[in-house]
Write a protein that holds these residues in place. Structure first.
Motif, PDB file in Angstrom:
ATOM      1  N   GLU A 178       0.820  -1.212   0.000  1.00 60.93           N
ATOM      2  CA  GLU A 178       0.000   0.000   0.000  1.00 60.93           C
ATOM      3  C   GLU A 178       0.850   1.256   0.000  1.00 60.93           C
ATOM      4  O   GLU A 178       0.549   2.239  -0.684  1.00 60.93           O
ATOM      5  CB  GLU A 178      -0.941  -0.009   1.212  1.00 60.93           C
ATOM      6  CG  GLU A 178      -2.092  -0.991   1.090  1.00 60.93           C
ATOM      7  CD  GLU A 178      -2.953  -1.028   2.339  1.00 60.93           C
ATOM      8  OE1 GLU A 178      -2.483  -0.578   3.415  1.00 60.93           O
ATOM      9  OE2 GLU A 178      -4.099  -1.519   2.252  1.00 60.93           O
ATOM     10  N   SER A 179       1.942   1.247   0.751  1.00 63.00           N
ATOM     11  CA  SER A 179       2.784   2.437   0.819  1.00 63.00           C
ATOM     12  C   SER A 179       3.472   2.723  -0.514  1.00 63.00           C
ATOM     13  O   SER A 179       3.716   3.888  -0.849  1.00 63.00           O
ATOM     14  CB  SER A 179       3.834   2.280   1.925  1.00 63.00           C
ATOM     15  OG  SER A 179       4.780   1.268   1.589  1.00 63.00           O
ATOM     16  N   LEU A 180       3.764   1.683  -1.274  1.00 64.04           N
ATOM     17  CA  LEU A 180       4.454   1.871  -2.556  1.00 64.04           C
ATOM     18  C   LEU A 180       3.537   2.417  -3.643  1.00 64.04           C
ATOM     19  O   LEU A 180       4.006   3.068  -4.590  1.00 64.04           O
ATOM     20  CB  LEU A 180       5.068   0.548  -3.029  1.00 64.04           C
ATOM     21  CG  LEU A 180       6.207  -0.019  -2.176  1.00 64.04           C
ATOM     22  CD1 LEU A 180       6.611  -1.392  -2.679  1.00 64.04           C
ATOM     23  CD2 LEU A 180       7.399   0.921  -2.192  1.00 64.04           C
ATOM     24  N   VAL A 181       2.232   2.154  -3.524  1.00 59.56           N
ATOM     25  CA  VAL A 181       1.290   2.589  -4.570  1.00 59.56           C
ATOM     26  C   VAL A 181       0.273   3.587  -4.025  1.00 59.56           C
ATOM     27  O   VAL A 181      -0.798   3.772  -4.604  1.00 59.56           O
ATOM     28  CB  VAL A 181       0.575   1.371  -5.201  1.00 59.56           C
ATOM     29  CG1 VAL A 181       1.576   0.484  -5.917  1.00 59.56           C
ATOM     30  CG2 VAL A 181      -0.182   0.573  -4.144  1.00 59.56           C
ATOM     31  N   SER A 182       0.631   4.235  -2.927  1.00 62.88           N
ATOM     32  CA  SER A 182      -0.278   5.192  -2.296  1.00 62.88           C
ATOM     33  C   SER A 182      -0.752   6.227  -3.311  1.00 62.88           C
ATOM     34  O   SER A 182       0.038   6.806  -4.062  1.00 62.88           O
ATOM     35  CB  SER A 182       0.433   5.886  -1.127  1.00 62.88           C
ATOM     36  OG  SER A 182      -0.372   6.898  -0.585  1.00 62.88           O
TER      37      SER A 182
END
Length: 547
Positions: free
Chosen positions: A61-65
């Protein structure tokens, strides 16, 4: 038609066993984010789904926020084909197809069960499958392939393109995914040859979308899962490749292949000994008095090679040369020394070595090393389907011994419940065995799903010409092999290639010189520039066109 895109996302390990680089910055953005952004630019894909484990969901999730994606946490059982694919695909990384057993890039990370379930939940007609590390996947090409699938999907159930790995996706119907899910058979295996369900090559059918010629003729992995491919993609982006279409990317790759020398060779063939090699009078390979005695490869040379390639996670090591590698008394220890440094480890053997061939070592220990290291590929030089032909070609009556050893190895592998080592019988095609080539291929392909057939070489006119026909193009160009392959002889000398069985074109000796210095030696530079006046064997060689 509803088509969704799906990526298998693992932040720890890439499908081929290397460390995952999905979270690493590539020109300012994580690799995974780049891949997702390019798929989101496709107009014919309705949604993008990231399949990952529950434990990795937060990291993904943090990489594609901020991106319009759906994350699908799920627990996946290990694929029964994973070990097979990891062992076989390393030998064709830069092409969409060409791994051992006909494996293709489409076999690497597509979990058909998970994809079938996703397609059912989303009520999708088809799934666009792409590697999560394909940071240069082409949106326009992907849209064109989806559009093509809409016209032929009812007939063929899939659409693929012959492009460098990572440039294009695979489009698969929900029906085909559901058909394959019970056995977990990888999608790409459909493209391989199976004698029991023989069919024309699908590259000649409408399911193969045909991009520009510049794309089809290009090679070079664009999936950021090895150091070499990551740096290739970085160079492409720095050159402006983000804005290019697939044809221009293909042209860039072709130019790079012709001019760019990799920092380290992608494959190193290492001779452990010249003992117990081809017999005197072998028609296919140099042997007996033709090959100088070079003693046994030393541990100092092994360490020099392993240390030089340790920081590169895609170097293949082949233990072969002009002797029987298993006859080295420390064969097992050498395999264990190379295993941590090599992405893939192969052994080329006559499989007829006896206790008297192992130079004081233990025969069982040598055999055990193939399975316990483990070695990825064991190529067995058989070349015949009859004892008479084998004896005529090899100069020794050992066909029964060789085939019995193969059977014993296969039984041992089955008993261990492992896919490795992959056993690959090989056949050098020449005038003397041409009539046995087809039965050889059919029988071993049916039995093992993998066979290697190569053409006869006269070793730069050092041996008689027995080839059925010459495959060399009419116009000479720079040798392809010296851009990617290196050969180390048992005495530590590095020579120009595997045609130089006498070591006449030595570049220097390990460990006295550094392996990377030898890789960039003046004679290598000359051959890469197609300047052959100072390298007499190269001027007479017909193998320059082979990768």
């Amino acid at each position: 038609m509803k088509c969704i895109a799906a990526l298998m996302v693992d932040l720890e390990h890439a499908p081929l066993g290397t460390r995952s680089r999905l979270a690493e910055p590539l020109a300012g953005k994580p690799v995974l984010r780049r891949t997702v952004e390019r798929l989101l630019a496709c107009s014919r894909i309705s949604s993008v789904h990231l399949l990952t484990t529950p434990a990795q969901r937060c990291g993904v999730e943090s990489l594609v926020s901020g991106l319009r994606v759906e994350i699908e946490p799920l627990r996946l059982p290990p694929s029964p084909y994973a070990e097979l694919i990891r062992a076989g695909r390393w030998w064709g990384l830069d092409g969409w197809r060409g791994g051992v057993g006909g494996l293709s890039v489409f076999d690497e990370d597509a979990n058909v069960g998970a994809l079938a379930a996703l397609a059912a939940r989303q009520e999708a007609d088809a799934v666009t499958v792409a590697p999560a590390a394909a940071a240069m996947i082409d949106p326009r090409l992907s849209d064109a392939m989806v559009a093509h699938f809409e016209t032929i999907g009812r007939t063929f159930e899939l659409t693929f393109a012959q492009t460098p790995p990572g440039l294009s996706p695979l489009i698969v119907s929900r029906r085909l995914l559901e058909e394959l899910a019970p056995t977990a058979e990888p999608i790409g295996l459909i493209l391989g040859y199976n004698p029991d369900r023989a069919a024309p090559d699908l590259t000649g059918k409408e399911c193969c979308y045909r991009p520009a010629g510049e794309v089809i003729e290009a090679s070079g992995r664009l999936i950021c899962d090895t150091r070499r491919s990551f740096e290739r993609v970085r160079e492409l982006i720095e050159a402006g490749g983000e804005a290019w279409d697939a044809a221009r990317v293909g042209s860039w790759l072709q130019q790079r292949t012709r001019t760019q020398v990799e920092q380290v060779p992608s494959e190193i063939e290492i001779e452990l000994t010249t003992d117990a090699g081809a017999a005197e009078g072998n028609l296919l390979r140099p042997g007996g008095s033709e090959v100088p005695k070079r003693g046994l490869l030393s541990f100092d040379v092994v360490r020099a090679i392993a240390d030089a390639v340790r920081d590169w996670d895609d170097v293949r090591i082949v233990l072969a040369g002009f002797g029987e590698p298993c006859a080295h008394p420390a064969f097992g220890e050498i395999c264990r020394m190379f295993r941590p440094a090599a992405a893939a480890l192969a052994v080329r053997t006559f499989a007829r070595f006896g206790a008297d061939h192992v130079n004081g070592g233990d025969l069982q220990t040598s055999e055990d090393a193939l399975f316990e290291t483990p070695v990825d590929i064991v190529e067995v030089m058989v070349d015949a389907v009859s004892a008479e032909t084998y004896a005529r070609l090899h100069g020794v009556d050992a066909f029964a011994e060789v085939t019995a050893r193969i059977e014993r190895w296969l039984e041992r592998r089955v008993a261990a419940g492992r896919a490795r080592p992959l056993i690959v019988p090989s056949f050098v095609k020449c005038n003397e065995n041409l009539d046995e080539m087809e039965p050889f291929f059919e029988s071993w392909q049916r039995r093992l799903g993998m066979v290697l057939v190569t053409g006869h070489s006269h070793y730069a006119r050092q041996r008689p010409h027995r080839a059925v026909t010459s495959m060399a193009p009419p116009q000479r160009s720079a040798c392809k092999r010296v851009f990617s392959r290196m050969v180390v002889l048992a005495d530590g000398h590095v020579t120009t290639c595997d045609q130089d069985y006498r070591g006449a074109q030595s570049l220097g000796r390990l460990p006295d010189a550094a392996l990377m210095d030898l890789w960039n030696a003046r004679r290598f530079v000359q051959i890469r520039a197609n300047e052959l006046s100072d390298v007499p064997l190269c001027a007479k060689c017909d193998e320059w066109h082979r990768p």
